[in-house]
Design a protein around this motif. Structure first.
Motif, mmCIF file in Angstrom:
data_model
loop_
_atom_site.group_PDB
_atom_site.id
_atom_site.type_symbol
_atom_site.label_atom_id
_atom_site.label_comp_id
_atom_site.label_asym_id
_atom_site.label_seq_id
_atom_site.Cartn_x
_atom_site.Cartn_y
_atom_site.Cartn_z
ATOM 1 N N THR B 187 27.969 11.152 21.480
ATOM 2 C CA THR B 187 27.412 12.491 21.631
ATOM 3 C C THR B 187 26.880 12.970 20.274
ATOM 4 O OG1 THR B 187 29.544 13.485 21.160
ATOM 5 C CG2 THR B 187 29.048 13.074 23.468
ATOM 6 N N ARG B 188 26.111 14.042 20.302
ATOM 7 C CA ARG B 188 25.477 14.603 19.102
ATOM 8 C C ARG B 188 24.771 13.514 18.288
ATOM 9 N NH1 ARG B 188 27.009 20.158 18.572
ATOM 10 N NH2 ARG B 188 29.144 20.616 19.177
ATOM 11 N N HIS B 189 24.081 12.640 19.010
ATOM 12 C CA HIS B 189 23.241 11.612 18.385
ATOM 13 C C HIS B 189 21.832 11.778 18.943
ATOM 14 C CE1 HIS B 189 26.850 9.598 17.027
ATOM 15 N NE2 HIS B 189 26.127 8.655 16.438
ATOM 16 N N GLU B 190 20.848 11.698 18.083
ATOM 17 C CA GLU B 190 19.475 11.832 18.538
ATOM 18 C C GLU B 190 18.700 10.554 18.232
ATOM 19 O OE1 GLU B 190 17.251 15.122 16.817
ATOM 20 O OE2 GLU B 190 15.981 15.082 18.604
ATOM 21 N N MET B 191 18.005 10.033 19.253
ATOM 22 C CA MET B 191 17.196 8.833 19.029
ATOM 23 C C MET B 191 15.957 9.198 18.224
ATOM 24 S SD MET B 191 15.246 6.402 21.783
ATOM 25 C CE MET B 191 13.659 5.677 21.309
ATOM 26 N N LEU B 192 15.740 8.473 17.122
ATOM 27 C CA LEU B 192 14.575 8.775 16.286
ATOM 28 C C LEU B 192 13.564 7.641 16.228
ATOM 29 C CD1 LEU B 192 16.156 10.729 13.284
ATOM 30 C CD2 LEU B 192 14.997 11.624 15.297
ATOM 31 N N ASP B 193 13.912 6.476 16.753
ATOM 32 C CA ASP B 193 12.909 5.411 16.799
ATOM 33 C C ASP B 193 13.384 4.280 17.691
ATOM 34 O OD1 ASP B 193 10.479 4.161 16.282
ATOM 35 O OD2 ASP B 193 10.550 4.688 14.157
ATOM 36 N N LEU B 194 12.401 3.433 18.068
ATOM 37 C CA LEU B 194 12.672 2.275 18.902
ATOM 38 C C LEU B 194 12.482 1.030 18.042
ATOM 39 C CD1 LEU B 194 13.066 1.302 21.941
ATOM 40 C CD2 LEU B 194 10.576 1.070 21.985
ATOM 41 N N VAL B 195 13.389 0.062 18.182
ATOM 42 C CA VAL B 195 13.281 -1.185 17.414
ATOM 43 C C VAL B 195 12.770 -2.291 18.327
ATOM 44 C CG1 VAL B 195 14.550 -2.925 16.123
ATOM 45 C CG2 VAL B 195 15.183 -0.514 15.915
ATOM 46 N N LYS B 196 11.730 -2.961 17.863
ATOM 47 C CA LYS B 196 11.191 -4.083 18.626
ATOM 48 C C LYS B 196 11.367 -5.369 17.820
ATOM 49 C CE LYS B 196 6.924 -3.613 20.133
ATOM 50 N NZ LYS B 196 5.563 -3.037 20.170
ATOM 51 N N VAL B 197 11.740 -6.440 18.519
ATOM 52 C CA VAL B 197 11.794 -7.759 17.882
ATOM 53 C C VAL B 197 10.999 -8.708 18.768
ATOM 54 C CG1 VAL B 197 13.292 -9.635 17.116
ATOM 55 C CG2 VAL B 197 14.061 -7.261 16.890
ATOM 56 N N GLY B 254 4.403 1.410 20.926
ATOM 57 C CA GLY B 254 3.669 0.582 21.877
ATOM 58 C C GLY B 254 3.834 0.924 23.342
ATOM 59 N N ALA B 255 4.679 1.888 23.678
ATOM 60 C CA ALA B 255 4.826 2.261 25.088
ATOM 61 C C ALA B 255 3.684 3.205 25.467
ATOM 62 C CB ALA B 255 6.182 2.930 25.325
ATOM 63 N N SER B 416 8.510 -0.050 30.721
ATOM 64 C CA SER B 416 7.338 0.483 30.045
ATOM 65 C C SER B 416 6.449 -0.675 29.603
ATOM 66 C CB SER B 416 7.768 1.309 28.836
ATOM 67 O OG SER B 416 8.276 0.431 27.844
ATOM 68 N N SER B 417 5.400 -0.350 28.888
ATOM 69 C CA SER B 417 4.527 -1.432 28.426
ATOM 70 C C SER B 417 5.164 -2.194 27.267
ATOM 71 C CB SER B 417 3.134 -0.903 28.074
ATOM 72 O OG SER B 417 3.248 0.219 27.233
ATOM 73 N N VAL B 418 6.326 -1.771 26.802
ATOM 74 C CA VAL B 418 7.110 -2.580 25.856
ATOM 75 C C VAL B 418 8.196 -3.292 26.666
ATOM 76 C CG1 VAL B 418 8.692 -2.524 23.889
ATOM 77 C CG2 VAL B 418 6.720 -0.981 23.952
ATOM 78 N N PRO B 419 8.158 -4.623 26.772
ATOM 79 C CA PRO B 419 9.181 -5.316 27.555
ATOM 80 C C PRO B 419 10.575 -4.977 27.045
ATOM 81 C CG PRO B 419 7.485 -6.859 26.801
ATOM 82 C CD PRO B 419 7.207 -5.551 26.133
ATOM 83 N N GLU B 610 -2.769 4.612 24.619
ATOM 84 C CA GLU B 610 -2.195 3.665 23.673
ATOM 85 C C GLU B 610 -2.282 4.238 22.268
ATOM 86 O OE1 GLU B 610 -4.259 -0.074 23.565
ATOM 87 O OE2 GLU B 610 -2.817 -0.967 22.172
ATOM 88 N N TYR B 611 -1.174 4.227 21.579
ATOM 89 C CA TYR B 611 -1.121 4.748 20.207
ATOM 90 C C TYR B 611 -1.810 3.766 19.265
ATOM 91 C CZ TYR B 611 0.898 6.615 15.877
ATOM 92 O OH TYR B 611 1.080 7.156 14.626
ATOM 93 N N LYS B 612 -2.648 4.295 18.366
ATOM 94 C CA LYS B 612 -3.405 3.405 17.488
ATOM 95 C C LYS B 612 -3.071 3.595 16.017
ATOM 96 C CE LYS B 612 -5.981 0.739 20.002
ATOM 97 N NZ LYS B 612 -5.712 -0.707 19.916
ATOM 98 N N GLY B 613 -2.152 4.464 15.722
ATOM 99 C CA GLY B 613 -1.795 4.681 14.319
ATOM 100 C C GLY B 613 -2.006 6.116 13.905
ATOM 101 N N GLU B 614 -1.332 6.502 12.822
ATOM 102 C CA GLU B 614 -1.377 7.868 12.294
ATOM 103 C C GLU B 614 -2.828 8.275 12.027
ATOM 104 O OE1 GLU B 614 2.111 9.052 11.180
ATOM 105 O OE2 GLU B 614 1.033 10.859 11.791
#
Lengths: 250, 638
Positions: B187-197, B254-255, B416-419, B610-614
Motif C-alpha cells: 500500500t501507499r506505493h505509486e507506479m512510476l514506470d514500466l520496465v521492459k526486457v 510503448g503501450a 497491451s501492445s507491449v507483450p 503511439e508515443y514517439k518521444g519527448e
C-alpha cells in the motif's frame, strides 16, 4: 470567513509533535473542510512553508480515507458525516478550530494528520472473508435470504473502515469496526461455515493489534459517519462466547 | 505497432469457449514459479490479484491508498448489470451485448463485449457467494431495477453503494490471499514506470509514498488496473488521487493509447460553487425520474428566486427538444442541452453554470414523503453541500466528467501492445466504445479481474516460461535511474507556483475546449495552451521539501506533469476524430437539429496513439472495428 486553525504537526511516527497555529482569511462557507485545508496549504506554500499532510481521496464520504479529529470530535461535530462532507458553513467567522489526527495506540502517526490504520486490514485478513474460489459459486438465487437478514447484513456492511470509532473511544477499542465486519458475514447463510473461526480469529487479531477493551460507552456509534449500531457489538460478544464454549467442549 | 486484436474464430457466442480451450495452461505445480505484478486494487486489480493468488501464482499488488479497500470503484452508486433474466422480462446475453455495443455508439469491439455479457451472470454468483449484500425481494431472491434507460430490469444493487459492496467482496478475497502469503500487498506505493526486457514487460518502478524510496520490482507479467483519467479535467467526480500516471508511463514505454477523447459526462452533478472547489459530487441519475429540468426563458430572470418565476417564463428544454424521452434523455444529450442553455446565458447559480432540477410537480402529485422515501439520502447530501433544501427550492445541477471510455489499447486477451503488459478495467479501452451505459463499469472491472485475466495471462505465461529477471539487471537499473532523475528534476525547479494551480489551469483548458462540445479551432488552441503551460510548469513549479519521505506536493507534481502531456494527447485525438459519437461531440458534425453525426465510413475504428518521444508528435494508428452481429444504426432519442 476568517479562521484560526490549531493544527497538529509531526514529522514522523517516532518524533514528537506539537500544535501550530495559522490564520486563514477568505474561507468560503461553501467549501468543504478539506477544501479549506487545501486553501491553507496553498497559503503555506506561498509563504515558503511545507503544507500539512492529511489523508483524503474520494471526497464524497464513501472511501473512508479522511480521518481528522476536529474540535475534539472524530470527523467533526456533525452527525453521520465524514470530514470530507463537513462544510464550512457549520463554523463561525472568527472561530478557532483545532485539528488533530485520529489518536490511538494502534494507529501510529505517519506524518502530521496521517495515521497508519493497517491494523484494520490485519483484522480482515484474519477472518473477514468467506472462502470461495473464483468460478465455483452456485447460482445467486440458489440460497434465498430473507429481506430482513439481508438488510441487517447490509446495515453492518455499510462500515467504511475510517476508524472514527477507534478515535472517539477513550479506550481506543475497535469493537464497532470488528463487530460490523463480522456481523455482515455472520448474518448471511454463506458466512455460517466459518462463523466461529471468524469471530475468534478477528477478535484475537484485534486484541493483538493494541486496541483497547470495549466498555459500552457508545461514543463509537455516535461518531460513526455511517451510523453503525451498537447492536453489532452485542452480537459479536454473543457469537464470540458461543464459539469459545464450542472450542472448550470440542 | 502491432494492433492485431487476436479475436478468436467462430460464431460470436462460441469465441470465448473456443479461446479458453485453445489457450495454454500452466501446470498447477509450476504456477508458484511465476510472479505477477498487479497495479491497482479496485474491482479489476483486486479481483485479479485475489484470483491469481488463489490459482497459485506469486502476486505483488500495489496501490497508492493506505489500504486496497479504498480504490475509487468504491464510489459507484447505481449497480451492476447482469443478463440473469431473473425478471423474465426478455433479457439475454445477446441483448446485454447488443445494448452495450449500441450504447457505446458502435465504437467498441464486438467480441470483447460479448464475452463481457457472458461473464456478467457469473459475476453475480461469485459476489453473492462472497457475501455481497445485494438488495433482495421479500421472498429472499435477488432484486433488480432498470437503470440508465435500459428496457429490461437487469441491474443488481446494494442500496446506493453497490461499488463499495462489490469492492469489499474483492477486498475480502484479496485479504484471504494476503493472509495465506500468496499475495504481497504494497500500500501507499505509486507506479512510476514500466520496465521492459527484450520487448516484454518485466517489472515496474514504484515510489514508496511514506519513505520516498524508489524501487524496482520484477515479474513475469504486469497487470495495470489503475482506472481512468477523468482528473485531467481537474474537476471531476473521480477521487482526488485518481491519476493517469501508471497508464501514461506505460504508454511512453510503448503501450498504445486508444481513443483518449472518449470521455463521459454525467448530467446530474452538483454545480461548481466557487474557486475553492476540488471535486464534483455526482447525484444518482435516478433523480431525473421525478425531477423536471428547466432554466428561465429569459436570462434576465436567472438571479430571481426560482419559485417566483412563473410557469410560462420557464423553459423545460429537455421536454421541449426530446418529447418522447423528456427528462430521461441519455447522458450525453442531457449534458449538452444543459451546456447550451448556460451558453445562452440562461444558466443559474454561481457563475451561471447550472440548471434547475425541479421536484415541485412530483411533490404535489405524490407528496413530499414519497419523494423523501425515494431520494431522501440524495436530498440530504445536496443540502449538506449546498446548504439548500431541495424540497422547497429546485436543485441546481450541472454535468461533470465522470468516466473515461478511452484507455490503453488491449487485444482480446487484455494484453497491451507491449507483450506481458495487461490492462484491466477502466484503464483499458475495449468494452464501452464511445459511451458507457449505466451499471456497466462495475461489471467490466470484475469480468476482467475474476474471469478473463486468469485464462489469458496463463496462456501468455505458458508460452514465455518462468524466469523473473533480477531487479539489479541493467535494463531495470536504467529505468530506475530515469525515474529518480525525473523526481529530482521536479524538486529542483524551485519556482513559485504549486502543482495544484497548474492542474487547475490545465482543467480549465480541457473543460473549455475538450469538454462537452469540441471544435477544431478550440482544440488547436487548447494544444497550444497546454504546450505553453508545460513550458511554464518546467520553469516555475514549486515543490517544497525533499524526495526521501512523505511529500504530497511531489506526488501531485508528478501526476500533474503526466496529466499535462496526456491532456495534449486527448486534444489531438479529439481533433483527428472528425465525427460526433458518444461522449465525443464535435460541433462541426451535427444535424440541423443539433444531433450528433457519426461517420462510420471513415471512423469505425479505434484510434491508437503511439508515443514517439519527448516533444515529438505521437502517431495515430487504427484498429478497424468489424460489426458482424450488430447492425450499425443511428442512435435516436427523439
Amino acid at each position: 470567513m476568517k479562521l484560526t486553525l490549531k493544527i497538529w504537526r509531526q514529522t514522523g511516527p517516532t518524533e514528537n509533535g506539537s500544535f501550530e497555529s495559522h490564520v486563514l482569511d477568505d474561507v468560503s462557507e461553501d467549501s468543504s473542510f478539506l477544501e479549506m485545508l487545501d486553501q491553507l496549504n496553498e497559503q503555506l506554500l506561498k509563504q515558503g512553508n511545507e503544507p500539512i499532510a492529511f489523508d483524503h481521496d474520494c471526497r464524497e464520504g464513501i472511501c473512508g480515507t479522511c480521518s481528522l479529529t476536529i474540535n475534539g470530535y472524530a470527523h467533526g461535530p456533525e452527525n453521520s458525516t465524514t470530514t470530507c462532507q463537513l462544510h464550512m458553513r457549520k463554523f463561525n467567522d472568527g472561530e478557532t478550530v483545532t485539528i488533530e489526527p485520529f489518536r490511538a495506540k494502534a494507529f501510529p502517526v505517519v506524518r502530521d494528520l496521517i495515521v497508519d490504520r493497517s491494523a484494520f486490514d490485519r483484522i480482515i485478513q484474519s477472518g473477514g472473508f468467506i472462502s470461495v474460489r473464483t468460478g465455483s459459486a452456485p447460482d445467486g438465487n440458489s440460497i434465498p435470504i430473507s429481506k430482513v437478514d439481508a438488510d441487517k447484513a447490509m446495515d453492518a456492511a455499510a462500515c467504511i473502515g475510517c476508524g472514527a470509532c477507534v478515535a472517539s473511544c477513550k479506550n481506543a477499542s475497535a469493537m464497532l469496526f470488528t463487530s460490523a465486519k463480522a456481523a455482515h458475514l455472520n448474518l448471511l447463510p454463506q458466512g455460517q461455515a466459518e462463523k466461529d473461526a471468524r469471530v475468534l480469529n478477528m477478535v484475537s487479531t484485534m486484541d493483538d493489534s493494541g486496541f483497547g477493551n470495549c466498555r459500552n460507552y457508545g461514543e463509537c456509534s455516535a461518531a460513526c459517519p455511517k451510523d453503525i449500531s451498537l447492536d453489532y457489538i452485542a452480537k459479536l460478544n454473543r457469537d464470540h462466547a458461543k464459539a469459545k464454549i464450542k472450542e472448550i467442549f470440542s | 505497432m502491432n494492433l492485431d486484436p487476436q479475436i478468436p474464430d467462430g460464431p460470436i457466442a462460441d469465441k470465448w469457449d473456443n479461446h479458453r480451450f485453445s489457450s495454454k495452461l500452466v501446470n498447477p505445480a509450476n504456477k508458484r514459479k511465476y510472479r505477477i505484478i498487479v497495479v491497482g486494487s479496485g474491482l479489476a486489480g483486486g479481483a485479479a490479484a485475489a484470483t491469481l493468488g488463489e490459482l497459485g501464482y506469486q502476486v505483488d499488488c500495489f496501490c497508492y491508498q493506505d489500504t486496497p479497500r479504498r480504490a475509487h470503484s468504491i464510489a459507484a452508486q447505481g449497480g451492476i448489470n447482469a443478463a440473469k433474466n431473473y425478471q423474465n422480462d426478455g433479457d439475454s446475453i445477446h441483448r446485454l451485448f447488443y445494448d452495450t455495443v449500441k450504447g457505446g455508439d458502435f465504437r467498441s469491439r464486438e467480441a470483447n463485449v460479448y464475452r463481457l455479457a457472458q461473464n456478467s451472470t457469473n459475476i453475480i454468483d461469485q459476489c453473492v457467494a462472497q457475501g455481497v449484500p445485494f438488495a433482495r425481494e421479500y421472498g429472499g431472491l435477488l432484486a433488480n431495477r432498470s437503470f440508465g434507460g435500459a428496457q429490461v430490469s437487469r441491474t443488481f444493487y446494494a442500496r446506493g453503494q453497490t461499488g463499495q459492496q462489490l469492492l469489499l467482496g474483492a477486498y475480502s478475497a484479496l485479504s484471504r490471499q494476503i493472509a495465506s502469503g500468496q499475495v504481497q500487498m504494497h500500500t501507499r506505493h505509486e507506479m512510476l514506470d514500466l520496465v521492459k526486457v527484450d520487448g516484454h514487460a518485466k517489472g515496474i518502478i514504484t515510489r514508496n509514498l511514506v519513505t520516498g524510496s524508489t524501487d524496482a520490482w520484477t515479474a513475469d507479467a504486469v497487470l495495470i488496473c489503475t482506472g481512468g483519467y477523468g482528473n485531467v479535467y481537474y474537476l471531476s467526480t473521480n477521487a482526488a488521487g485518481c491519476n493517469v500516471t501508471a497508464t501514461y508511463r506505460a504508454h511512453r514505454r510503448g503501450a498504445g493509447f486508444a481513443n483518449p477523447c472518449f470521455t463521459q459526462i454525467h448530467p446530474t452533478c452538483i454545480p461548481v460553487a466557487g474557486d475553492h472547489q476540488s471535486k464534483l459530487t455526482l447525484m444518482s441519475e435516478s433523480l431525473r425520474n421525478d425531477g423536471r429540468v428547466w432554466v428561465p426563458l429569459d436570462g434576465k430572470n436567472c438571479d430571481k428566486n426560482p419559485n417566483d418565476i412563473a410557469e410560462e417564463l420557464r423553459d423545460y428544454f429537455l421536454e421541449r427538444k426530446y418529447p418522447s424521452f423528456g427528462n430521461l434523455a441519455p447522458r450525453d444529450i442531457s449534458s449538452r442541452s444543459a451546456k447550451e442553455a448556460c451558453d445562452e446565458s440562461r444558466g443559474v447559480g454561481p457563475g451561471g453554470r447550472g440548471v434547475y432540477l425541479d421536484f415541485a410537480d412530483s411533490i404535489s402529485r405524490l407528496g413530499e414523503s414519497a419523494i423523501r422515501e425515494r431520494y431522501g439520502n440524495l436530498f440530504q447530501m445536496y443540502e449538506r453541500i449546498t446548504g439548500e433544501n431541495a424540497y422547497k427550492r429546485p436543485m441546481r445541477i450541472y454535468p461533470a466528467i465522470h468516466y473515461t471510455m478511452g484507455g490503453l489499447w488491449v487485444d482480446y486477451n487484455l494484453q497491451s501492445s507491449v507483450p506481458g503488459c495487461f490492462v484491466l478495467g477502466e484503464a483499458n479501452f475495449s468494452d464501452h466504445g464511445a459511451n458507457r451505459l449505466g451499471a456497466s463499469a462495475l461489471m467490466q472491472g470484475l469480468s476482467d479481474g475474476y474471469f478473463v485475466i486468469p485464462y489469458t495471462v496463463g496462456n501468455y505465461l505458458a508460452s514465455t516460461g518462468a524466469g523473473t529477471i533480477s531487479p539489479d539487471g541493467p535494463e531495470v537499473k536504467e529505468v530506475l535511474e530515469s525515474v529518480k532523475e525525473r523526481t529530482s528534476q521536479l524538486l529542483s525547479i524551485s519556482g513559485k507556483k504549486s502543482a495544484r494551480s497548474y492542474h487547475k489551469e490545465l482543467g480549465q483548458i480541457m473543460w473549455e475546449y475538450a469538454g462537452m462540445a469540441r471544435n477544431a479551432t478550440g482544440l488547436q488552441k487548447a494544444i497550444g495552451e497546454i504546450q505553453d503551460l508545460r513550458d511554464h510548469f518546467q520553469k516555475n513549479l514549486l515543490v517544497p521539501g525533499t524526495g526521501d519521505r512523505l511529500n504530497v506536493e511531489l506526488e501531485r507534481a508528478g501526476r500533474v506533469r503526466d496529466f499535462i502531456d496526456f491532456g495534449e494527447l486527448l486534444c489531438r485525438d479529439a481533433l483527428e476524430r472528425n465525427e460526433s459519437c458518444g461522449g465525443h461531440f464535435r460541433e462541426e458534425y451535427q444535424t440541423k437539429e443539433g444531433e450528433a453525426t457519426r461517420d462510420d465510413e471513415n471512423f469505425a475504428h479505434a484510434a491508437v496513439w503511439e508515443y514517439k518521444g519527448e516533444g515529438k508528435t505521437p502517431v495515430r494508428h487504427k484498429e478497424e472495428l468489424q460489426y458482424e452481429n450488430v447492425k450499425l444504426a443511428v442512435r435516436s432519442y427523439k
